[in-house]
Design a protein around this motif. Structure first.
Motif, PDB file in Angstrom:
ATOM      1  N   LYS A 123      38.322  42.537  39.432  1.00 57.88           N
ATOM      2  CA  LYS A 123      38.116  41.563  39.881  1.00 57.88           C
ATOM      3  C   LYS A 123      39.753  40.754  38.852  1.00 57.88           C
ATOM      4  O   LYS A 123      39.374  41.307  37.570  1.00 57.88           O
ATOM      5  N   ARG A 128      40.069  37.505  42.555  1.00 58.28           N
ATOM      6  CA  ARG A 128      40.496  38.263  43.973  1.00 58.28           C
ATOM      7  C   ARG A 128      40.181  39.787  43.598  1.00 58.28           C
ATOM      8  O   ARG A 128      40.560  39.962  42.337  1.00 58.28           O
ATOM      9  N   ASP A 175      45.600  36.577  51.797  1.00 54.28           N
ATOM     10  CA  ASP A 175      44.579  36.663  51.582  1.00 54.28           C
ATOM     11  C   ASP A 175      43.294  38.709  51.846  1.00 54.28           C
ATOM     12  O   ASP A 175      44.771  39.669  51.596  1.00 54.28           O
ATOM     13  N   THR A 176      43.087  38.385  52.104  1.00 54.81           N
ATOM     14  CA  THR A 176      42.478  39.907  51.736  1.00 54.81           C
ATOM     15  C   THR A 176      42.491  40.491  53.512  1.00 54.81           C
ATOM     16  O   THR A 176      42.875  41.099  53.496  1.00 54.81           O
ATOM     17  N   HIS A 202      47.244  31.821  48.993  1.00 53.80           N
ATOM     18  CA  HIS A 202      45.871  32.816  49.457  1.00 53.80           C
ATOM     19  C   HIS A 202      47.349  33.776  49.537  1.00 53.80           C
ATOM     20  O   HIS A 202      47.105  35.217  50.073  1.00 53.80           O
ATOM     21  N   SER A 204      49.361  37.030  46.772  1.00 51.98           N
ATOM     22  CA  SER A 204      49.138  37.279  45.819  1.00 51.98           C
ATOM     23  C   SER A 204      50.131  38.804  45.958  1.00 51.98           C
ATOM     24  O   SER A 204      50.283  39.323  46.747  1.00 51.98           O
TER      25      SER A 204
END
Ligand code: ZN
Length: 367
Positions: A123, A128, A175-176, A202, A204
């Motif tokens: 992480k 994240r 997001d994921t 949201h 990255s």
């Protein structure tokens, strides 16, 4: 009110302070403020290097961030896209800010993480998940892809029957579970960006410093700085094109077009991110940067990425990016045009005139 004040409550923005507090960690950076040396030096991915390599790395990372932010982003080299972005922003974020700054503000809002291949599954300091640096990628040749599309064997091409593990140098994530054009629209969720705070929350970008360094060291070309700059620009361009991705993009027509849609989406997204990154490298007038990327790097990429080289004309590039952004806002493309485009870009020598004709036809479909 400035952007920084607005989101002061959020941790990731205060990137300078955590540099002293967080030791051995992966914390977010922004393209505008990597120049604080402590920000880079305390990054876990950078600490993994030996002293000598680490010094080179720190110097190059700083200058790459500065080149991207000061010369390219602040230098308004993306001004062709300001209208498309600004006119589609929700009213509430238009109120407080200057149109000419909207791209730099957008691109400076995304959290950028410097990571290494060992960190997959770990992480970041703001919780994240760090993605794996290994992905499966289409390895079909241009000709095989062309034949599959021509013979209606889309499914084969899309299932990525021939897959190879590819090593990631960078990736852009919203997001994921965000929707990737290449993954089909099953996971599509209404998740458009409504504010610059949404971008920092949201979106990255992950950059695998060790993988980029290994490639540059192995061949001596492109240099670490050139390749890092190119990868960073490529990911930032995904963000620029992603900002209106409200629901899903699709292709309108008879039959099951899902597979064609996936292939088209994958080709479009990657080719345009590459084309824009190359265009921006070129705009810096830094020949060393441009030629090392063109001669030593893009040539070795797979077909969807190499397709970026076809948008030679600036006008064609602008039309294509604008059309694609609009498609991602929920407008539908016809099967016929998607197919014509794929067939053209996978031919031996795609024609610029034909590509322009297809963009013009798409533009009339997408208001
Ligand atoms: Zn990409």
């Amino acid at each position: 009110m400035s952007f920084t004040n607005k989101i002061k409550k959020k941790g990731p923005v205060d990137i300078v302070k955590p540099a002293d507090e967080v030791f051995d960690n992966v914390y977010p950076t922004r393209i505008s403020n990597i120049s604080y040396e402590s920000v880079i030096e305390s990054q876990k991915a950078v600490k993994e290097f030996e002293d000598k390599d680490r010094d080179i790395l720190i110097k190059n990372l700083k200058s790459a961030y500065e080149e991207v932010f000061i010369k390219i982003i602040e230098g308004c080299m993306l001004s062709d896209y300001i209208d498309t972005i600004y006119n589609n922003l929700p009213e509430k974020i238009k109120e407080d800010f200057d149109e000419s700054k909207c791209i730099s503000q957008l691109l400076n809002s995304v959290n950028i993480y410097l990571v290494s291949s060992k960190m997959g599954g770990d992480k970041t300091s703001d919780e994240r998940e760090i993605p794996s640096d290994t992905v499966e990628s289409i390895v079909l040749s241009k000709k095989e892809l062309h034949d599959n599309i021509a013979n209606k064997k889309f499914e084969e091409a899309n299932k990525r029957g021939k897959l190879n593990n590819a090593v990631r140098l960078g990736c852009y994530i919203r997001d994921t579970k965000r929707y990737f054009a290449s993954e089909g629209f099953i996971q599509a969720k209404a998740s458009s960006i409504h504010s610059f705070e949404d971008v920092s929350e949201h979106c990255s970008i992950f950059l695998w410093v060790d993988n980029i360094y290994d490639i540059s060291k192995k061949n001596d070309n492109p240099s670490f700085e050139a390749l890092f700059t190119f990868v960073l620009l490529h990911e930032l361009m995904h963000l620029m094109m992603d900002v209106f991705d409200e629901t899903k993009f699709g292709i309108n027509g008879a039959g099951n077009l899902k597979d064609l849609g996936q292939l088209y989406g994958y080709f479009r997204e990657e080719s345009l991110a590459n084309a824009l990154a190359l265009y921006l490298c070129d705009a810096t007038r830094n020949d060393a940067l441009v030629y090392s990327i063109l001669d030593y790097f893009v040539e070795g990429q797979t077909t969807p990425y190499q397709t970026g080289l076809l948008y030679i004309e600036k006008d064609l590039l602008k039309k294509a990016v604008t059309n694609w952004m609009k498609c991602k806002k929920g407008k539908y493309l016809t099967k016929q045009l998607a197919k014509e485009w794929l067939l053209e870009v996978t031919t031996e020598s795609p024609r610029q005139s034909e590509l322009t004709r297809i963009e013009d036809a798409i533009a009339t479909l997408v208001p």
